[in-house]
Write a protein that holds these residues in place. Structure first.
Motif, PDB file in Angstrom:
ATOM      1  N   ARG A 178     -29.108 -43.819 -41.149  1.00 13.87           N
ATOM      2  CA  ARG A 178     -29.860 -42.447 -41.669  1.00 13.87           C
ATOM      3  C   ARG A 178     -29.656 -41.572 -42.208  1.00 13.87           C
ATOM      4  NH1 ARG A 178     -30.125 -43.494 -36.313  1.00 13.87           N
ATOM      5  NH2 ARG A 178     -30.298 -41.693 -34.713  1.00 13.87           N
ATOM      6  N   GLY A 179     -30.196 -40.866 -43.195  1.00 17.85           N
ATOM      7  CA  GLY A 179     -30.098 -39.335 -43.055  1.00 17.85           C
ATOM      8  C   GLY A 179     -28.336 -39.527 -44.014  1.00 17.85           C
ATOM      9  N   ASP A 180     -26.962 -38.497 -43.278  1.00 24.75           N
ATOM     10  CA  ASP A 180     -25.894 -38.015 -43.738  1.00 24.75           C
ATOM     11  C   ASP A 180     -25.848 -39.420 -43.481  1.00 24.75           C
ATOM     12  OD1 ASP A 180     -27.592 -35.471 -44.934  1.00 24.75           O
ATOM     13  OD2 ASP A 180     -26.358 -34.702 -43.691  1.00 24.75           O
ATOM     14  N   VAL A 181     -24.942 -40.570 -44.155  1.00 27.29           N
ATOM     15  CA  VAL A 181     -24.074 -41.357 -44.678  1.00 27.29           C
ATOM     16  C   VAL A 181     -22.637 -41.289 -44.502  1.00 27.29           C
ATOM     17  CG1 VAL A 181     -24.243 -43.636 -44.956  1.00 27.29           C
ATOM     18  CG2 VAL A 181     -26.250 -42.754 -44.574  1.00 27.29           C
ATOM     19  N   PHE A 261     -23.407 -36.297 -38.553  1.00 29.03           N
ATOM     20  CA  PHE A 261     -24.883 -34.950 -37.953  1.00 29.03           C
ATOM     21  C   PHE A 261     -24.764 -34.240 -38.749  1.00 29.03           C
ATOM     22  CE2 PHE A 261     -22.624 -35.877 -33.658  1.00 29.03           C
ATOM     23  CZ  PHE A 261     -23.427 -36.227 -32.812  1.00 29.03           C
ATOM     24  N   PRO A 262     -26.053 -33.743 -39.523  1.00 30.91           N
ATOM     25  CA  PRO A 262     -26.137 -33.687 -40.404  1.00 30.91           C
ATOM     26  C   PRO A 262     -25.418 -31.556 -39.921  1.00 30.91           C
ATOM     27  CG  PRO A 262     -28.134 -33.262 -38.976  1.00 30.91           C
ATOM     28  CD  PRO A 262     -27.515 -33.978 -38.558  1.00 30.91           C
ATOM     29  N   LEU A 263     -25.214 -30.695 -41.501  1.00 23.24           N
ATOM     30  CA  LEU A 263     -24.444 -29.368 -40.636  1.00 23.24           C
ATOM     31  C   LEU A 263     -24.959 -28.548 -41.512  1.00 23.24           C
ATOM     32  CD1 LEU A 263     -20.920 -30.166 -42.251  1.00 23.24           C
ATOM     33  CD2 LEU A 263     -21.938 -30.035 -40.113  1.00 23.24           C
ATOM     34  N   THR A 264     -25.522 -27.464 -40.801  1.00 21.67           N
ATOM     35  CA  THR A 264     -26.340 -26.083 -41.410  1.00 21.67           C
ATOM     36  C   THR A 264     -25.472 -25.636 -42.203  1.00 21.67           C
ATOM     37  OG1 THR A 264     -25.879 -24.565 -39.560  1.00 21.67           O
ATOM     38  CG2 THR A 264     -27.781 -26.040 -39.421  1.00 21.67           C
TER      39      THR A 264
END
Length: 273
Positions: A178-181, A261-264
């Motif tokens: 899910r999310g960033d793959v 992991f998403p990066l801000t």
């Protein structure tokens, strides 16, 4: 100042060579081959593609002409492409004395520049991301150690940085990734003699029932099924612990997927030593 030929000059030179080089070979591999007037010498083909800096698209185009050209591409042109694109890695992969690599040079050349993606119901059975060429990729032997369990630490594995596909979402709520793959790929040195292969056979891990390696068409083992994915792999990739999976084929090619992991905006990716 070195003299550089334009693409038009190279193409013109290639045409001239085709007209001037005497017939030396005849394709005996296919009755439908269009090369009824014979072939260029291998030396002439080598020089032309050397001027083209072993352009992978041109090599692939030549391979489609007939089986004779395809064999030259597999044996010579893809080998030179790999040596030019990743010279240190190629020296290491051949340092055991072998003049070839597992799965052939064409497969390795494709692995260097192509992200295989995935399709629903396919190898990773989750989301649909088309395969695509990657302009730049870094393969690291040091990173490869993070993908090996302690019993296999003496094996040599080169792994690429993840190819990121952002915001894949989870529309149906059941997608494992899910999310960033991120997709990653790699290759083992001397896989036939590796501890990883020995353990996969020892543990009687079954091959994937339908899917094969996108690079060499060999059967594949699931490292997740074999319980041979260390936590250090997630740390190296910057991925969630429960969202990583990769396969290894009979020729030692590796491909995998993970949820990153998403990066801000205020965060930067960090290197894991």
């Amino acid at each position: 100042m070195p003299f550089k030929l334009s693409f038009e000059q190279i193409a013109s030179d290639f045409t001239a060579k085709m007209m001037l080089v005497a017939k030396q070979y005849r394709c005996t591999h296919s009755s439908t081959c269009l090369c009824t007037k014979g072939h260029l010498s291998e030396d002439a083909i080598y020089l032309v593609f050397q001027q083209l800096n072993w352009n992978p698209r041109m090599i692939a185009t030549l391979s489609c002409v007939c089986k004779w050209f395809d064999e030259i591409a597999k044996r010579v042109l893809w080998k030179e492409f790999c040596r030019t694109r990743a010279p240190k890695m190629m020296l290491d992969l051949q340092s055991c004395g072998s003049h070839s690599v597992d799965g052939n040079w064409k497969a390795l050349g494709k692995l260097l520049i192509y992200c295989s993606g995935c399709s629903k119901g396919g190898l990773f059975n989750s989301i649909n991301i088309p395969g695509h060429f990657v302009h730049r990729a870094r393969f690291s032997r040091t990173s490869g150690k993070s993908f090996l369990i302690p019993q296999c630490k003496n094996d040599v594995l080169y792994v690429s940085d993840p190819c990121e596909h952002l915001d894949q979402g989870d529309e149906d709520g059941v997608a494992f990734f899910r999310g960033d793959v991120g997709f990653f790929r790699g290759v083992f040195k001397s896989f036939a003699a590796s501890r990883v292969k020995h353990m996969l056979i020892e543990r009687k891990v079954e091959f994937h029932p339908t899917e094969v390696c996108p690079y060499c068409k060999a059967k594949m083992w699931s490292m997740l099924q074999a319980k041979m994915i260390p936590k250090s792999a997630c740390s190296r990739l910057g991925a969630y612990n429960d969202c990583i999976e990769y396969y290894v084929c009979l020729n030692g090619h590796m491909l995998g997927i993970c949820s990153l992991f998403p990066l801000t905006d205020s965060e930067d990716p960090s290197d894991v030593e």
